[in-house]
Design an enzyme around this catalytic site. Structure first.
Site, mmCIF file in Angstrom:
data_model
loop_
_atom_site.group_PDB
_atom_site.id
_atom_site.type_symbol
_atom_site.label_atom_id
_atom_site.label_comp_id
_atom_site.label_asym_id
_atom_site.label_seq_id
_atom_site.Cartn_x
_atom_site.Cartn_y
_atom_site.Cartn_z
ATOM 1 N N GLY A 10 0.811 -1.211 0.000
ATOM 2 C CA GLY A 10 0.000 0.000 0.000
ATOM 3 C C GLY A 10 0.848 1.265 0.000
ATOM 4 C CG MET A 12 0.289 5.330 4.961
ATOM 5 S SD MET A 12 1.692 6.460 5.133
ATOM 6 C CE MET A 12 2.601 5.734 6.483
ATOM 7 C CB THR A 99 -8.559 6.137 9.349
ATOM 8 O OG1 THR A 99 -8.477 6.098 7.920
ATOM 9 C CG2 THR A 99 -7.311 6.793 9.925
ATOM 10 C CG MET A 124 0.966 7.051 12.940
ATOM 11 S SD MET A 124 1.289 6.064 14.400
ATOM 12 C CE MET A 124 -0.073 4.925 14.362
ATOM 13 C CG HIS A 154 -6.773 12.758 2.778
ATOM 14 N ND1 HIS A 154 -7.539 13.443 3.687
ATOM 15 C CD2 HIS A 154 -5.692 12.305 3.459
ATOM 16 C CE1 HIS A 154 -6.948 13.406 4.875
ATOM 17 N NE2 HIS A 154 -5.815 12.724 4.766
ATOM 18 C CE LYS A 158 -8.680 9.553 4.588
ATOM 19 N NZ LYS A 158 -8.106 8.350 5.190
ATOM 20 N N GLY A 164 -9.851 10.103 9.305
ATOM 21 C CA GLY A 164 -9.693 9.819 10.731
ATOM 22 C C GLY A 164 -9.085 11.004 11.459
HETATM 23 P P1 NAD Z 1 -3.717 1.605 0.463
HETATM 24 O O1 NAD Z 1 -5.047 1.179 -0.042
HETATM 25 O O2 NAD Z 1 -2.718 2.188 -0.476
HETATM 26 O O3 NAD Z 1 -2.987 0.371 1.214
HETATM 27 C C1 NAD Z 1 -3.646 -0.566 2.022
HETATM 28 C C2 NAD Z 1 -2.911 -1.893 1.850
HETATM 29 O O4 NAD Z 1 -3.388 -2.823 2.816
HETATM 30 C C3 NAD Z 1 -3.160 -2.520 0.458
HETATM 31 O O5 NAD Z 1 -1.924 -2.814 -0.166
HETATM 32 C C4 NAD Z 1 -3.959 -3.773 0.783
HETATM 33 O O6 NAD Z 1 -3.690 -4.846 -0.116
HETATM 34 C C5 NAD Z 1 -3.445 -4.077 2.188
HETATM 35 N N1 NAD Z 1 -4.323 -4.999 2.896
HETATM 36 C C6 NAD Z 1 -5.673 -4.950 3.000
HETATM 37 N N2 NAD Z 1 -6.111 -6.026 3.679
HETATM 38 C C7 NAD Z 1 -5.011 -6.746 4.025
HETATM 39 C C8 NAD Z 1 -4.809 -7.964 4.731
HETATM 40 N N3 NAD Z 1 -5.852 -8.657 5.221
HETATM 41 N N4 NAD Z 1 -3.550 -8.406 4.901
HETATM 42 C C9 NAD Z 1 -2.490 -7.732 4.404
HETATM 43 N N5 NAD Z 1 -2.624 -6.571 3.711
HETATM 44 C C10 NAD Z 1 -3.875 -6.088 3.533
HETATM 45 O O7 NAD Z 1 -4.030 2.626 1.645
HETATM 46 P P2 NAD Z 1 -3.049 3.685 2.340
HETATM 47 O O8 NAD Z 1 -3.189 5.003 1.680
HETATM 48 O O9 NAD Z 1 -1.698 3.093 2.514
HETATM 49 O O10 NAD Z 1 -3.756 3.814 3.766
HETATM 50 C C11 NAD Z 1 -3.954 2.672 4.601
HETATM 51 C C12 NAD Z 1 -4.658 3.106 5.873
HETATM 52 O O11 NAD Z 1 -3.790 3.967 6.643
HETATM 53 C C13 NAD Z 1 -5.938 3.915 5.647
HETATM 54 O O12 NAD Z 1 -6.893 3.562 6.618
HETATM 55 C C14 NAD Z 1 -5.488 5.349 5.824
HETATM 56 O O13 NAD Z 1 -6.518 6.225 6.191
HETATM 57 C C15 NAD Z 1 -4.479 5.187 6.929
HETATM 58 N N6 NAD Z 1 -3.474 6.246 7.071
HETATM 59 C C16 NAD Z 1 -3.126 6.553 8.343
HETATM 60 C C17 NAD Z 1 -2.133 7.476 8.569
HETATM 61 C C18 NAD Z 1 -1.714 7.734 9.992
HETATM 62 O O14 NAD Z 1 -0.777 8.530 10.226
HETATM 63 N N7 NAD Z 1 -2.319 7.077 10.962
HETATM 64 C C19 NAD Z 1 -1.510 8.113 7.503
HETATM 65 C C20 NAD Z 1 -1.872 7.772 6.218
HETATM 66 C C21 NAD Z 1 -2.858 6.814 6.004
#
Ligand code: NAD
Length: 267
Positions: A10, A12, A99, A124, A154, A158, A164
């Site tokens: 993903g 992140m 989130t 974070m 965003h 997203k 979140g």
């Molecule tokens: P994304 O869709 O690019 O990546 C998510 C990844 O998770 C995908 O590669 C998907 O295949 C994988 N995934 C889903 N189910 C899975 C499983 N069962 N096992 C293994 N992998 C699995 O999304 P993103 O932009 O990277 O964001 C991911 C999450 O992080 C979102 O909820 C986003 O809002 C959150 N986020 C949080 C912060 C923070 O600072 N807390 C910052 C950015 C994004």
């Protein structure tokens, strides 16, 4: 310290992988993804243009939780619930950035937190963590006579809205004002909405392009406005925070902790 990354394909996940590989005093314990991403079996380093790490991407999180000191999870709500259960069983530190969890899913994270240290934060970064503290203080100081409105933007990929981070800023304002957030939050508006109730906390969402994350919190009063804001210019700020959280949580008692706990700000 041995760190695992789940969801490593993903946006992140890749950023977390690169951060772990670039940090000298931690090692990559393993990296896990879903089969349909087409990257299972590939070297984790190659995935993020780093030298071969000797760690092949797997698709079973169970052994990862057994061998890692901490696992970093920025995936999707259902996956995060499963990872939290594994963290509880293995008593492994879990850092959750995911989130969009429902109330029931959030409850599952808190159940898992009885058995393992979990740091869970919608954002974070140091900047947004500080902003939540300021939102609470300004909310308390200005009270309900200043209308609180939160705008976020965003990238188009997203999946949840409002973000979140926007919700946690809203919760901070509500906490500062002594309000029950769920009773005063207005997550979107359209049509004949009627007049804005006093005390409401409003949200508006923009999506598009490759925007990493932008938030502004406006307190609109009679004749003046106060605006607090944050712009994320790179996802690395979240990955750095996640690694800091993993280090901090090692040796903590089981529980669900926030980035405020990790950074020691805001009580
Ligand atoms: P994304 O869709 O690019 O990546 C998510 C990844 O998770 C995908 O590669 C998907 O295949 C994988 N995934 C889903 N189910 C899975 C499983 N069962 N096992 C293994 N992998 C699995 O999304 P993103 O932009 O990277 O964001 C991911 C999450 O992080 C979102 O909820 C986003 O809002 C959150 N986020 C949080 C912060 C923070 O600072 N807390 C910052 C950015 C994004």
């Amino acid at each position: 310290m041995k760190i695992g990354v789940v969801g490593c394909a993903g946006r992140m996940g890749r950023t977390n992988l690169a951060e772990v590989l670039d940090t000298t005093d931690v090692t990559l314990a393993g990296a896990v993804e879903q089969m349909n991403t087409g990257i299972v079996g590939r070297d984790a380093g190659e995935l993020v243009d780093r030298p071969g790490s000797g760690v092949a991407v797997g698709n079973d999180p169970v052994p990862l939780f057994a061998q890692a000191d901490a696992v970093i999870d920025f995936t999707a709500p259902a996956a995060t619930v499963e990872h939290a259960k594994l963290a509880a069983q293995a008593k492994t530190v879990l850092v959750v950035g995911t989130t969009g969890l429902s109330h029931d899913q959030a409850e599952e994270i808190h159940k898992a937190g009885r058995h393992a240290p979990i740091v869970w934060a919608a954002n974070m970064s140091v900047g947004v963590t500080l902003l939540t503290v300021l939102a609470e203080q300004v909310g308390a100081a200005l009270g309900e006579s200043f209308d609180a409105e939160i705008l976020e933007m965003h990238h188009g990929g997203k999946k949840d809205a409002p973000s979140g981070t926007a919700l946690s800023l809203g919760r901070s304002v509500a906490a500062g004002r002594g309000q029950d957030f769920d009773s005063v939050a207005k997550l979107s508006r359209e049509g004949q909405t009627g007049e804005r109730p006093v005390g409401e906390i409003g949200f508006a969402t923009l999506r598009g392009g490759d925007v990493v994350g932008e938030h502004s919190l406006t307190f609109a009063g009679a004749g003046e406005r106060v605006t607090l804001g944050h712009v994320a210019q790179t996802r690395q700020i979240f990955a750095r925070g996640a690694l800091r959280a993993a280090r901090w949580a090692q040796g903590q008692a089981p529980g669900v902790y926030s980035m405020r706990d990790v950074l020691g700000i805001g009580g």
